[in-house]
Design a protein around this motif. Structure first.
Motif, PDB file in Angstrom:
ATOM      1  N   UNK B  42       0.840  -1.198   0.000  1.00 41.49           N
ATOM      2  CA  UNK B  42       0.000   0.000   0.000  1.00 41.49           C
ATOM      3  C   UNK B  42       0.876   1.248   0.000  1.00 41.49           C
ATOM      4  N   UNK B  43       1.883   1.253   0.881  1.00 41.98           N
ATOM      5  CA  UNK B  43       2.797   2.390   0.954  1.00 41.98           C
ATOM      6  C   UNK B  43       3.530   2.551  -0.382  1.00 41.98           C
ATOM      7  N   UNK B  44       3.951   1.429  -0.972  1.00 41.89           N
ATOM      8  CA  UNK B  44       4.707   1.487  -2.219  1.00 41.89           C
ATOM      9  C   UNK B  44       3.858   2.101  -3.334  1.00 41.89           C
ATOM     10  N   UNK B  45       2.605   1.656  -3.442  1.00 37.73           N
ATOM     11  CA  UNK B  45       1.723   2.164  -4.503  1.00 37.73           C
ATOM     12  C   UNK B  45       1.415   3.651  -4.284  1.00 37.73           C
ATOM     13  N   UNK B  46       1.101   3.986  -3.044  1.00 39.96           N
ATOM     14  CA  UNK B  46       0.793   5.368  -2.693  1.00 39.96           C
ATOM     15  C   UNK B  46       1.978   6.287  -3.006  1.00 39.96           C
ATOM     16  N   UNK B  47       3.152   5.845  -2.590  1.00 44.18           N
ATOM     17  CA  UNK B  47       4.372   6.633  -2.793  1.00 44.18           C
ATOM     18  C   UNK B  47       4.669   6.768  -4.292  1.00 44.18           C
ATOM     19  N   UNK B  48       4.523   5.688  -5.025  1.00 44.20           N
ATOM     20  CA  UNK B  48       4.846   5.690  -6.457  1.00 44.20           C
ATOM     21  C   UNK B  48       3.939   6.659  -7.210  1.00 44.20           C
ATOM     22  N   UNK B  49       2.632   6.597  -6.964  1.00 42.45           N
ATOM     23  CA  UNK B  49       1.696   7.498  -7.648  1.00 42.45           C
ATOM     24  C   UNK B  49       1.974   8.954  -7.272  1.00 42.45           C
ATOM     25  N   UNK B  50       2.257   9.190  -6.006  1.00 41.64           N
ATOM     26  CA  UNK B  50       2.552  10.559  -5.574  1.00 41.64           C
ATOM     27  C   UNK B  50       3.816  11.081  -6.224  1.00 41.64           C
ATOM     28  N   UNK B  51       4.818  10.220  -6.291  1.00 38.88           N
ATOM     29  CA  UNK B  51       6.099  10.628  -6.873  1.00 38.88           C
ATOM     30  C   UNK B  51       5.936  10.932  -8.365  1.00 38.88           C
ATOM     31  N   UNK B  52       5.173  10.107  -9.066  1.00 44.31           N
ATOM     32  CA  UNK B  52       4.981  10.345 -10.508  1.00 44.31           C
ATOM     33  C   UNK B  52       4.214  11.653 -10.717  1.00 44.31           C
ATOM     34  N   UNK B  53       3.228  11.922  -9.855  1.00 42.93           N
ATOM     35  CA  UNK B  53       2.498  13.192  -9.958  1.00 42.93           C
ATOM     36  C   UNK B  53       3.468  14.361  -9.829  1.00 42.93           C
ATOM     37  N   UNK B  54       4.370  14.285  -8.836  1.00 41.85           N
ATOM     38  CA  UNK B  54       5.347  15.357  -8.638  1.00 41.85           C
ATOM     39  C   UNK B  54       6.269  15.471  -9.854  1.00 41.85           C
ATOM     40  N   UNK B  55       6.657  14.332 -10.405  1.00 40.52           N
ATOM     41  CA  UNK B  55       7.545  14.360 -11.567  1.00 40.52           C
ATOM     42  C   UNK B  55       6.873  15.025 -12.764  1.00 40.52           C
ATOM     43  N   UNK B  56       5.589  14.738 -12.978  1.00 38.45           N
ATOM     44  CA  UNK B  56       4.876  15.390 -14.092  1.00 38.45           C
ATOM     45  C   UNK B  56       4.731  16.895 -13.839  1.00 38.45           C
ATOM     46  N   UNK B  57       4.467  17.263 -12.581  1.00 36.01           N
ATOM     47  CA  UNK B  57       4.379  18.701 -12.257  1.00 36.01           C
ATOM     48  C   UNK B  57       5.701  19.399 -12.577  1.00 36.01           C
ATOM     49  N   UNK B  58       6.794  18.756 -12.186  1.00 33.29           N
ATOM     50  CA  UNK B  58       8.109  19.351 -12.444  1.00 33.29           C
ATOM     51  C   UNK B  58       8.365  19.413 -13.945  1.00 33.29           C
ATOM     52  N   UNK B  59       7.983  18.347 -14.664  1.00 29.73           N
ATOM     53  CA  UNK B  59       8.174  18.339 -16.116  1.00 29.73           C
ATOM     54  C   UNK B  59       7.414  19.498 -16.750  1.00 29.73           C
ATOM     55  N   UNK B  60       6.180  19.737 -16.275  1.00 27.93           N
ATOM     56  CA  UNK B  60       5.389  20.836 -16.846  1.00 27.93           C
ATOM     57  C   UNK B  60       6.049  22.183 -16.561  1.00 27.93           C
ATOM     58  N   UNK B  61       6.667  22.300 -15.380  1.00 26.46           N
ATOM     59  CA  UNK B  61       7.354  23.559 -15.037  1.00 26.46           C
ATOM     60  C   UNK B  61       8.641  23.747 -15.838  1.00 26.46           C
ATOM     61  N   UNK B  62       9.148  22.663 -16.430  1.00 24.48           N
ATOM     62  CA  UNK B  62      10.390  22.759 -17.206  1.00 24.48           C
ATOM     63  C   UNK B  62      10.152  23.296 -18.610  1.00 24.48           C
ATOM     64  N   UNK B  63       8.885  23.310 -19.064  1.00 18.86           N
ATOM     65  CA  UNK B  63       8.604  23.649 -20.463  1.00 18.86           C
ATOM     66  C   UNK B  63       9.085  25.064 -20.794  1.00 18.86           C
ATOM     67  N   UNK B  64       8.737  26.033 -19.969  1.00 23.56           N
ATOM     68  CA  UNK B  64       9.109  27.415 -20.280  1.00 23.56           C
ATOM     69  C   UNK B  64      10.624  27.650 -20.228  1.00 23.56           C
ATOM     70  N   UNK B  65      11.308  27.248 -19.149  1.00 22.49           N
ATOM     71  CA  UNK B  65      12.769  27.457 -19.164  1.00 22.49           C
ATOM     72  C   UNK B  65      13.463  26.719 -20.309  1.00 22.49           C
ATOM     73  N   UNK B  66      12.966  25.542 -20.678  1.00 23.22           N
ATOM     74  CA  UNK B  66      13.581  24.829 -21.802  1.00 23.22           C
ATOM     75  C   UNK B  66      13.476  25.662 -23.080  1.00 23.22           C
ATOM     76  N   UNK B  67      12.325  26.326 -23.233  1.00 23.71           N
ATOM     77  CA  UNK B  67      12.123  27.115 -24.446  1.00 23.71           C
ATOM     78  C   UNK B  67      12.981  28.377 -24.406  1.00 23.71           C
ATOM     79  N   UNK B  68      13.020  29.014 -23.252  1.00 24.50           N
ATOM     80  CA  UNK B  68      13.731  30.297 -23.199  1.00 24.50           C
ATOM     81  C   UNK B  68      15.240  30.125 -23.098  1.00 24.50           C
TER      82      UNK B  68
END
Lengths: 309, 206
Positions: B42-68
């Motif tokens: 349960x902890x593993x699944x919960x942690x994994x989904x949370x971590x992937x959510x954070x990774x996608x959030x960070x990826x979305x925040x990378x779009x603008x600096x990558x362009x500029x």
């Protein structure tokens, strides 16, 4: 918890590896519980040991691969990955402080291999999970008595090995704790018959990741009190410093007794996830003193357990 | 090289990435059902989904600096990244409610009122809801680009809270959550500096 009064049994009666391997394969089957009646006699006798719980032990695989042992890294699988290189023989333990017979004791002299008994104990981690582990060990009381504590001694301090060459968590930029890891008990807690020095589990010598070659096991306290790979035991008059209490005194007290009514400041301690369960396994209600209230509650009579958490 | 990359990125369809992004969710859930998520599934699944959510959030925040900074244009993929982050945040929350807290509502309410790291996580999730709600082109048209952009700046505090939520739930200071927090701090810091530079360049009014 059910504690059965039975005489001690000798080394030959400890659950042999073949028995628990057999039991694990049986338990894994859907008819695991129904098959208990078919268990080898030795396994049944072992679970009836004095002070042992009759809850089913956690699988050997999980007991030895899901560990907190920050000397080898902060990940749960780090100890199993990195502890293999630790040299555990020869090993000696210094006993000093307020004792009549201080000295450096070879491990074999401290824990005579022929005197170990099996204790199947619950282990409750402060993080909210629990296991049941068949330890091999000796009561700490006997070890301390041989060193003859002085009348004024009130506490026992313990210290883990510091050896960065073999303990990768003790070097590098992310040092999460101060080394050595130190722990402590009140003398009456240390002398309690439930408190053991363990040198093995599941009928085998302790795997390094579980605290080889010798560790403390105090089943009514959160797991971090059960200090691993001990090199020093010191009798003191004053309450000794303890590692997690130093790290965060608000969250981790000296006593650290399992208590479902006193929450960790950041999470509840009312329930626990039983290791080895499935995604849908119900959680277990955490018991006062981890189920050992009948044996140890008297040690804390009159104390405010919220204050002395 | 950069032009070639941007041309290739322009030709790449976005929709397959929704399916690719969903694969880890299915993969971990399937392994969980099969008992292959280890000692504490349960902890593993919960942690994994949370971590992937954070990774996608960070990826979305990378779009603008990558362009500029690097001139690489991933703008077409940003909505997908944000929606994947929201989806994994939903899964993370669902695992917490259903498998971790097991729909024990009094305990859930207690956690949501007493535990700062859970309150932060929930706040981050609630900030993502209006972003997902207004993710379609029609919503952008209805709101107008200025209001839409202003609303979608909620992605910044949501990501910051998610990173703090991660740091706050562990014992001591292990490296992984700190590295994520440092990454988020760098991305938000870059934006703050850029905003200040822009304001400084703008002529003073009246």
């Amino acid at each position: 918890m059910h504690v059965r009064e039975k005489p001690k049994f000798g080394e030959s009666e400890i659950t042999p590896k073949s028995a628990w391997l057999d039991r694990r394969s049986l338990m894994r089957g859907a008819a695991g519980l129904a098959a208990v009646g078919l268990l080898p006699a030795t396994a049944r006798r072992a679970s009836a040991a004095r002070y042992s719980t009759d809850a089913p032990p956690t699988a050997y695989e999980y007991v030895t691969t899901y560990n907190n042992f920050y000397e080898f890294g902060t990940g749960k699988s780090d100890p199993a990955k990195h502890a293999g290189q630790l040299t555990t023989s020869p090993w000696s333990v210094v006993i000093d402080g307020m004792v009549a017979r201080p000295g450096t004791y070879a491990l074999e002299d401290l824990v005579g291999p022929r005197t170990v008994e099996e204790r199947i104990y619950r282990l409750r981690c402060v993080e909210g999970w629990s296991m049941v582990i068949p330890w091999l060990g000796v009561p700490l009381a006997g070890v301390l008595k041989r060193a003859e504590p002085a009348p004024g001694a009130k506490y026992v301090a313990f210290e883990t090995l510091v050896r960065p060459a073999e303990m990768p968590g003790q070097s590098g930029i992310f040092q999460v704790l101060d080394w050595p890891y130190v722990e402590g008990l009140r003398l009456d807690e240390a002398m309690h018959p439930l408190t053991i020095l363990a040198t093995g589990l599941y009928g085998e010598p302790l795997p390094n990741q579980n605290g080889a070659p010798v560790r403390l096991v105090v089943p009514w306290k959160y797991g971090y009190k059960s200090i691993k790979s001990i090199v020093r035991i010191t009798l003191t008059e004053k309450q000794p410093p303890t590692t997690w209490n130093i790290q965060n005194p608000r969250e981790y007290g000296f006593y650290s007794n399992v208590n479902p009514e006193v929450d960790h400041p950041r999470w509840s301690q009312a329930t626990e996830r039983v290791i080895g369960g499935s995604l849908l396994s119900p959680q277990r209600d955490t018991e006062m003193f981890n189920g050992y209230a009948g044996e140890v509650a008297g040690l804390y009579a009159g104390m405010d357990l919220r204050k002395f958490h | 090289m950069r032009d070639w990359l941007n041309t290739a990125l322009r030709r790449l369809p976005v929709w397959p990435f929704y399916w690719l992004g969903a694969l880890p969710a299915a993969w971990y859930f399937w392994n969980g059902l099969q008992g292959r998520l280890g000692a504490d599934p349960v902890k593993a699944l919960e942690h994994e989904y949370g971590l992937i959510a954070l990774q996608f959030l960070i990826a979305a925040l990378c779009v603008t600096p990558l362009r500029e900074i690097a001139g690489i244009n991933l703008l077409r993929f940003r909505r997908m990244l944000g929606l994947m982050a929201f989806s994994y945040a939903c899964l993370h929350l669902a695992v917490w409610l259903g498998l971790d807290r097991q729909f024990d509502w009094p305990r859930i309410v207690a956690d949501l009122t007493k535990r700062p790291y859970i309150i932060l996580g929930m706040a981050a999730f609630l900030m993502l809801v209006p972003l997902a709600w207004t993710s379609r082109d029609a919503a952008l048209r209805r709101m107008g680009p200025v209001a839409w952009r202003r609303l979608h700046r909620l992605a910044y505090p949501a990501t910051a809270l998610a990173a703090i939520h991660f740091v706050w739930l562990v014992k001591a200071w292990p490296p992984e959550p700190l590295l994520y927090a440092a990454g988020v701090a760098a991305l938000l810091g870059w934006r703050a500096l850029r905003g200040r530079r822009r304001r400084a360049r703008r002529p003073a009014l009246g």
